[in-house]
Design a protein around this motif. Structure first.
Motif, PDB file in Angstrom:
ATOM      1  N   GLY A   1      26.610  12.161  -5.293  1.00 49.02           N
ATOM      2  CA  GLY A   1      25.378  12.118  -4.519  1.00 49.02           C
ATOM      3  C   GLY A   1      25.002  13.482  -3.976  1.00 49.02           C
ATOM      4  O   GLY A   1      25.668  14.489  -4.228  1.00 49.02           O
TER       5      GLY A   1
ATOM      6  N   THR B   1      19.898   5.674  -3.890  1.00 52.12           N
ATOM      7  CA  THR B   1      21.253   6.135  -4.148  1.00 52.12           C
ATOM      8  C   THR B   1      21.435   6.432  -5.628  1.00 52.12           C
ATOM      9  O   THR B   1      20.586   6.117  -6.456  1.00 52.12           O
ATOM     10  CB  THR B   1      22.293   5.089  -3.718  1.00 52.12           C
ATOM     11  OG1 THR B   1      22.227   3.963  -4.606  1.00 52.12           O
ATOM     12  CG2 THR B   1      22.043   4.632  -2.283  1.00 52.12           C
ATOM     13  N   THR B   2      22.569   7.025  -5.937  1.00 54.55           N
ATOM     14  CA  THR B   2      22.831   7.435  -7.307  1.00 54.55           C
ATOM     15  C   THR B   2      23.180   6.268  -8.224  1.00 54.55           C
ATOM     16  O   THR B   2      23.597   6.489  -9.357  1.00 54.55           O
ATOM     17  CB  THR B   2      23.958   8.489  -7.343  1.00 54.55           C
ATOM     18  OG1 THR B   2      25.064   8.020  -6.571  1.00 54.55           O
ATOM     19  CG2 THR B   2      23.474   9.819  -6.795  1.00 54.55           C
ATOM     20  N   GLU B   3      23.009   5.031  -7.766  1.00 51.13           N
ATOM     21  CA  GLU B   3      23.098   3.913  -8.710  1.00 51.13           C
ATOM     22  C   GLU B   3      22.009   4.036  -9.777  1.00 51.13           C
ATOM     23  O   GLU B   3      22.146   3.487 -10.873  1.00 51.13           O
ATOM     24  CB  GLU B   3      22.965   2.575  -7.982  1.00 51.13           C
ATOM     25  CG  GLU B   3      21.584   2.294  -7.400  1.00 51.13           C
ATOM     26  CD  GLU B   3      21.485   0.923  -6.756  1.00 51.13           C
ATOM     27  OE1 GLU B   3      21.652  -0.081  -7.470  1.00 51.13           O
ATOM     28  OE2 GLU B   3      21.241   0.868  -5.535  1.00 51.13           O
TER      29      GLU B   3
ATOM     30  N   ALA C   1      23.559   5.765 -12.550  1.00 49.12           N
ATOM     31  CA  ALA C   1      24.371   4.817 -13.309  1.00 49.12           C
ATOM     32  C   ALA C   1      23.518   3.954 -14.228  1.00 49.12           C
ATOM     33  O   ALA C   1      23.956   3.569 -15.319  1.00 49.12           O
ATOM     34  CB  ALA C   1      25.165   3.936 -12.351  1.00 49.12           C
TER      35      ALA C   1
ATOM     36  N   PHE D   1      29.802   5.329 -15.710  1.00 47.17           N
ATOM     37  CA  PHE D   1      30.187   4.555 -14.533  1.00 47.17           C
ATOM     38  C   PHE D   1      30.792   3.201 -14.891  1.00 47.17           C
ATOM     39  O   PHE D   1      31.087   2.409 -13.998  1.00 47.17           O
ATOM     40  CB  PHE D   1      28.961   4.330 -13.650  1.00 47.17           C
ATOM     41  CG  PHE D   1      28.354   5.592 -13.095  1.00 47.17           C
ATOM     42  CD1 PHE D   1      28.649   6.012 -11.805  1.00 47.17           C
ATOM     43  CD2 PHE D   1      27.496   6.365 -13.858  1.00 47.17           C
ATOM     44  CE1 PHE D   1      28.089   7.181 -11.287  1.00 47.17           C
ATOM     45  CE2 PHE D   1      26.931   7.531 -13.351  1.00 47.17           C
ATOM     46  CZ  PHE D   1      27.237   7.944 -12.062  1.00 47.17           C
TER      47      PHE D   1
ATOM     48  N   ARG E   1      23.089  -1.690   0.402  1.00 47.09           N
ATOM     49  CA  ARG E   1      24.365  -0.991   0.463  1.00 47.09           C
ATOM     50  C   ARG E   1      24.837  -0.794   1.905  1.00 47.09           C
ATOM     51  O   ARG E   1      24.045  -0.763   2.847  1.00 47.09           O
ATOM     52  CB  ARG E   1      24.266   0.367  -0.228  1.00 47.09           C
ATOM     53  CG  ARG E   1      23.905   0.230  -1.689  1.00 47.09           C
ATOM     54  CD  ARG E   1      24.177   1.484  -2.493  1.00 47.09           C
ATOM     55  NE  ARG E   1      24.075   1.150  -3.920  1.00 47.09           N
ATOM     56  CZ  ARG E   1      25.053   0.632  -4.633  1.00 47.09           C
ATOM     57  NH1 ARG E   1      26.218   0.421  -4.069  1.00 47.09           N
ATOM     58  NH2 ARG E   1      24.878   0.338  -5.910  1.00 47.09           N
TER      59      ARG E   1
ATOM     60  N   TRP F   1      16.911  -1.548  -6.497  1.00 43.06           N
ATOM     61  CA  TRP F   1      18.164  -0.990  -6.028  1.00 43.06           C
ATOM     62  C   TRP F   1      18.839  -1.978  -5.083  1.00 43.06           C
ATOM     63  O   TRP F   1      18.214  -2.868  -4.505  1.00 43.06           O
ATOM     64  CB  TRP F   1      17.961   0.352  -5.337  1.00 43.06           C
ATOM     65  CG  TRP F   1      16.899   0.373  -4.297  1.00 43.06           C
ATOM     66  CD1 TRP F   1      17.018   0.009  -2.996  1.00 43.06           C
ATOM     67  CD2 TRP F   1      15.530   0.755  -4.478  1.00 43.06           C
ATOM     68  NE1 TRP F   1      15.826   0.147  -2.347  1.00 43.06           N
ATOM     69  CE2 TRP F   1      14.895   0.616  -3.242  1.00 43.06           C
ATOM     70  CE3 TRP F   1      14.796   1.228  -5.572  1.00 43.06           C
ATOM     71  CZ2 TRP F   1      13.546   0.906  -3.058  1.00 43.06           C
ATOM     72  CZ3 TRP F   1      13.462   1.522  -5.396  1.00 43.06           C
ATOM     73  CH2 TRP F   1      12.847   1.365  -4.159  1.00 43.06           C
TER      74      TRP F   1
ATOM     75  N   ILE G   1      33.730   3.802  -7.001  1.00 39.82           N
ATOM     76  CA  ILE G   1      32.605   4.725  -6.838  1.00 39.82           C
ATOM     77  C   ILE G   1      31.908   4.465  -5.509  1.00 39.82           C
ATOM     78  O   ILE G   1      31.748   3.304  -5.097  1.00 39.82           O
ATOM     79  CB  ILE G   1      31.596   4.586  -8.004  1.00 39.82           C
ATOM     80  CG1 ILE G   1      30.433   5.553  -7.863  1.00 39.82           C
ATOM     81  CG2 ILE G   1      31.093   3.153  -8.122  1.00 39.82           C
ATOM     82  CD1 ILE G   1      30.778   6.979  -8.131  1.00 39.82           C
TER      83      ILE G   1
ATOM     84  N   TYR H   1      28.293   5.408  -4.187  1.00 40.07           N
ATOM     85  CA  TYR H   1      27.006   5.988  -4.573  1.00 40.07           C
ATOM     86  C   TYR H   1      26.368   6.664  -3.362  1.00 40.07           C
ATOM     87  O   TYR H   1      26.018   6.009  -2.381  1.00 40.07           O
ATOM     88  CB  TYR H   1      26.063   4.913  -5.108  1.00 40.07           C
ATOM     89  CG  TYR H   1      26.482   4.333  -6.439  1.00 40.07           C
ATOM     90  CD1 TYR H   1      26.423   5.103  -7.595  1.00 40.07           C
ATOM     91  CD2 TYR H   1      26.934   3.020  -6.537  1.00 40.07           C
ATOM     92  CE1 TYR H   1      26.808   4.582  -8.823  1.00 40.07           C
ATOM     93  CE2 TYR H   1      27.313   2.487  -7.758  1.00 40.07           C
ATOM     94  CZ  TYR H   1      27.256   3.268  -8.891  1.00 40.07           C
ATOM     95  OH  TYR H   1      27.637   2.747 -10.108  1.00 40.07           O
TER      96      TYR H   1
ATOM     97  N   ASP I   1      32.358  -0.846  -7.135  1.00 42.58           N
ATOM     98  CA  ASP I   1      31.323  -0.310  -6.250  1.00 42.58           C
ATOM     99  C   ASP I   1      31.725  -0.569  -4.801  1.00 42.58           C
ATOM    100  O   ASP I   1      31.675  -1.696  -4.317  1.00 42.58           O
ATOM    101  CB  ASP I   1      29.989  -0.986  -6.578  1.00 42.58           C
ATOM    102  CG  ASP I   1      28.815  -0.347  -5.865  1.00 42.58           C
ATOM    103  OD1 ASP I   1      29.038   0.407  -4.916  1.00 42.58           O
ATOM    104  OD2 ASP I   1      27.658  -0.613  -6.268  1.00 42.58           O
TER     105      ASP I   1
END
Length: 511
Positions: free
Chosen positions: A474, A420-422, A425, A432, A454, A451, A408, A410, A437
């Motif tokens: 995302g 982010t789209t974590e 999750a 997920f 990244r 978060w 994935i 994110y 990751d």
């Protein structure tokens, strides 16, 4: 005219019928709030909740010293809750629905002591009709639990005042209880203890209005309890005040029409639009009738308790936001909602004909019903379509051959591109589960943050030799997923399918 017990010299006690009425209202509030609460997609605030709640207690302790300390006690409660029940968006929100029901029931017990049983029941039912509180009951955040704490704290104050006035030995226990609840309320959400300041106004009104030595003695007991609670909470307040920089999203704060809209419509009556004039007109009518109509003056104590809780916290937060830094958000004053309901109840029960009160109550419920329905639509929370995006991922992975190794990336979180789209999750972990990751540098747990740290999409793509499929979830930006797709092509991957839901872009890439 019914008697007004409680803060009256000949105050009555809560009888069995009042307890039963409070229980019935509590069940009503729970059912009204809980119904359909599973429908809306989770959103950023609830993603933050689950990011914190799923950590071990030492990890949670470390996190709240960096971020979201103001919600630390609530995260602890939900951590313990999910030790007992399985996670789902419904079970995430269920404690809030329970808190709204209990707050409505306690409102009945409170108002019974101040204005009699009929007004108490009406106030309890109206508590279940305040749009802001209805929303809080469908959200995995602390607003509903802090509302319960505010009502409970006020009820304990009223009983403590009665016991002190009567020189009963149990008064000390009630003041100790007041201190403990004030501490717990502040830990749940620090703004809630602005109710203690409102109580100072209430006690001042009682002392000035009666000039009795008993009232002064009660005031000293309150001052002692408030001082102890404040001292206990001082380290916590210092910690969370150091985290106010995280409120970057609030922006500039000024006295203008937009602020008036937020205070007088959004704060408690969000969604009613111009119809917010109806409850506000009733609030004014309840205040005026109680002060002016001779047969209603026995309910002045209810006014002395409810009105300061409606006014003082809002004024304090607005003034601090103007003079120091922006700290105002309509949701932060949710805990005042039951006291708004009390003022409206004073208006509805000011007429001597109960049938008129019932008709007015039904009319207000009808006014709120479209808001209740709108709060239970899939995109009710900030336009979120997280559930739909997670479902796309779930369905896509379910169709894969057994043993498929997924990865994935994110992408930016819709409406919150700095995250982010974590977060998605965190709210929908099953979708997920087991995915590698690709963008992770340091996890949120290791950082003590909500978060993770990244990689930038411009950084070299990590090795993908050990995965069979790559997903991107995302929001589309100038760089994403465009640059990621370029890197995937260079590494021998091809985007084979695309989905669009709300502002989400979901890509599936195969070798």
């Amino acid at each position: 005219m019914e008697a007004a017990p409680g803060l009256q010299p000949a105050g009555g006690r809560t009888d069995r019928s009042t307890v039963l009425a409070a229980a019935a209202v509590a069940v009503f509030g729970l059912l009204v709030t809980m119904t359909g609460s599973w429908v809306p997609s989770a959103w950023a605030d609830e993603g933050a909740t689950m990011s914190g709640v799923r950590r071990s207690l030492p990890e949670l302790w470390r996190m709240v010293h960096h971020v979201d300390g103001v919600h630390g006690a609530y995260y602890l409660l939900l951590h313990l809750w999910f030790e007992v029940v399985p996670y789902s968006p419904f079970t995430l929100r269920l404690p809030s629905a329970i808190a709204v029901g209990l707050a409505a029931g306690l409102t009945v017990l409170l108002v019974q002591r101040l204005a009699g049983p009929w007004t108490a029941v009406v106030a309890g039912v109206l508590t279940c009709c305040v749009p802001r509180l209805l929303f809080a009951g469908t959200e995995g955040r602390s607003s509903a639990t802090s509302t319960l704490a505010a009502v409970g704290l006020t009820l304990v104050l009223v009983v403590a005042l009665d016991r002190t006035r009567e020189r009963r030995r149990t008064a000390v226990a009630w003041w100790v209880g007041y201190t403990v609840i004030a501490v717990l309320a502040g830990l749940l959400f620090v703004y809630t203890d602005l109710v203690v300041l409102a109580h100072a106004v209430t006690i001042g009104l009682l002392v000035l209005g009666r000039h009795r030595r008993a009232e002064a003695r009660a005031a000293l007991w309150w001052a002692g309890a408030a001082l102890v609670a404040g001292l206990v909470l001082l380290p916590f307040v210092r910690m969370v005040s150091g985290q106010t920089g995280q409120l970057y999203w609030m922006g500039a704060f000024r006295l203008d029409a937009a602020l008036a809209q937020r205070v007088f419509v959004g704060q408690w009556f969000g969604g009613t639009g111009p119809w917010a004039v109806v409850p506000w007109a009733l609030v004014v009518a309840g205040v005026v009738a109680t002060l002016v109509v001779p047969r209603l003056r026995g309910r002045v104590p209810a006014l002395a308790v409810a009105l300061p809780v409606v006014v003082v916290p809002t004024v304090v937060v607005v003034v601090v936001s103007l003079l120091v830094r922006p700290l105002y958000d309509p949701r932060y004053l949710t805990f005042c909602s039951p006291f708004v309901a009390v003022l409206v109840a004073l208006a509805l029960t000011s007429v001597p004909w109960r049938v008129v009160t019932i008709v007015a109550l039904v009319a207000l419920a009808a006014l709120v019903t479209p808001i209740w329905v709108a709060q239970r639509t899939p995109t009710a929370k900030d336009g979120s379509t997280w559930a739909a995006a997670a479902q796309v991922l779930t369905d896509g992975r379910a169709a894969e051959p057994p043993g498929t190794r997924d990865a994935i990336w994110y992408g930016p979180l819709p409406r919150h591109p700095n995250r982010t789209t974590e977060f998605v999750a965190a709210a929908y972990p099953d979708a997920f589960a087991g995915m590698r990751d690709l963008s992770l540098r340091r996890s949120a747990v290791s950082l003590g943050q909500l978060w993770a740290e990244r990689s930038d999409v411009r950084d070299p793509l990590p090795s993908t030799d050990d995965v069979d499929r790559i997903w991107f979830v995302g929001q589309r930006t100038d760089d994403e997923p465009r640059l990621l797709q370029r890197q995937l092509r260079a590494a021998g991957w091809t985007v084979t399918q695309r989905w669009f839901t709300g502002k989400f872009v979901i890509l599936k890439a195969d070798r």
